[in-house]
Design an enzyme around this catalytic site. Structure first.
Site, short mmCIF file in Angstrom:
data_model
loop_
_atom_site.label_atom_id
_atom_site.label_comp_id
_atom_site.label_asym_id
_atom_site.label_seq_id
_atom_site.Cartn_x
_atom_site.Cartn_y
_atom_site.Cartn_z
N GLY A 126 -19.51 -16.44 -84.49
CA GLY A 126 -20.43 -16.37 -85.62
C GLY A 126 -20.17 -15.25 -86.61
N GLU A 175 -13.80 -20.49 -78.81
CA GLU A 175 -12.47 -20.82 -78.27
C GLU A 175 -12.07 -19.88 -77.14
OE1 GLU A 175 -11.24 -23.57 -78.85
OE2 GLU A 175 -11.38 -24.15 -80.98
#
Ligand SMILES: [Zn+2]
Length: 219
Positions: free
Chosen positions: A44, A75
């Protein structure tokens, strides 16, 4: 363990990646290894916004995340599986460079076209589109990390690895430049890459100033 050198190095290359236009907005994620931990961008954040203490420490063997009140990049598995698979890998850079993505819309195998590409990157692997953040993508990348130091992700972007962030970052820049050169050459005519013999001759230039200078820049 704070590992401030690693955290500061991550901030430095995060900024370079953004300044080079290799990601836009909150896209992309990068990590570096220090001992048995990896340090990964938090979820984010735009890469250039991350403060040294905000990089997320993850134990490579167990996947355990040190709780600092932030979530690791979505990821995280791609990075984790990569370090587990390749013990000499010191860094992984995942970006969304526009020419690399454009290249994967029309082609799969990036040819080796010029000497810096041959010497610094070599062969680029390709993985067809897989949904981001999934185990499938993480496993597909981990399966290629010992085969190539750069992996194009179809309709998505690029992963590069290196002994350190500097090497992985240079590789990202060179692959993006290669994709750009290929696309402009293809628009003008039929691209003629280096032959296998020409690539092998560059790889064999151990004693030549050219290769030594390039490799010194990578340290
Ligand atoms: Zn991505």
């Amino acid at each position: 363990m704070l590992n401030m050198d690693t955290r500061n190095e991550l901030c430095k290359y995060a900024r370079k990646i953004v300044d080079s236009g290799l990601v836009v907005g909150p896209g992309g994620n990068i990590s570096a290894r220090a001992g048995d931990k990896m340090y990964l961008s938090p979820s984010g954040f735009a890469l250039e916004e991350i403060e040294p203490e905000q990089w997320i420490e993850v134990d490579i063997a167990t996947g355990e995340v040190t709780d600092v009140g932030l979530r690791p990049s979505s990821e995280v598995l791609m990075h984790l599986f990569g370090y587990r698979q390749k013990p000499d890998m010191g860094a992984m850079v995942h970006t969304h460079p526009s020419n690399c993505i454009a290249f994967t819309l029309v082609e799969r195998q990036l040819p080796i076209m010029f000497p810096d590409q041959a010497a610094l990157v070599g062969r680029t692997a390709y993985i067809p589109y897989l949904i981001p953040t999934t185990d499938l993508l993480a496993e597909a990348v981990a399966a290629k990390v010992n085969e190539a130091s750069s992996i194009l992700l179809g309709n998505h972007g690029l992963v590069t690895t290196g002994r350190n962030l500097r090497e992985a970052f240079y590789r990202t820049q060179v692959v993006e430049e290669s994709a750009k050169i290929y696309l402009s050459a293809k628009a003008a005519g039929t691209p003629i890459p280096l032959t296998n013999e020409e690539v092998a001759a560059i790889a064999a230039l151990e004693s030549e100033d050219y290769r030594i200078q390039l490799l010194q820049k990578m340290k």
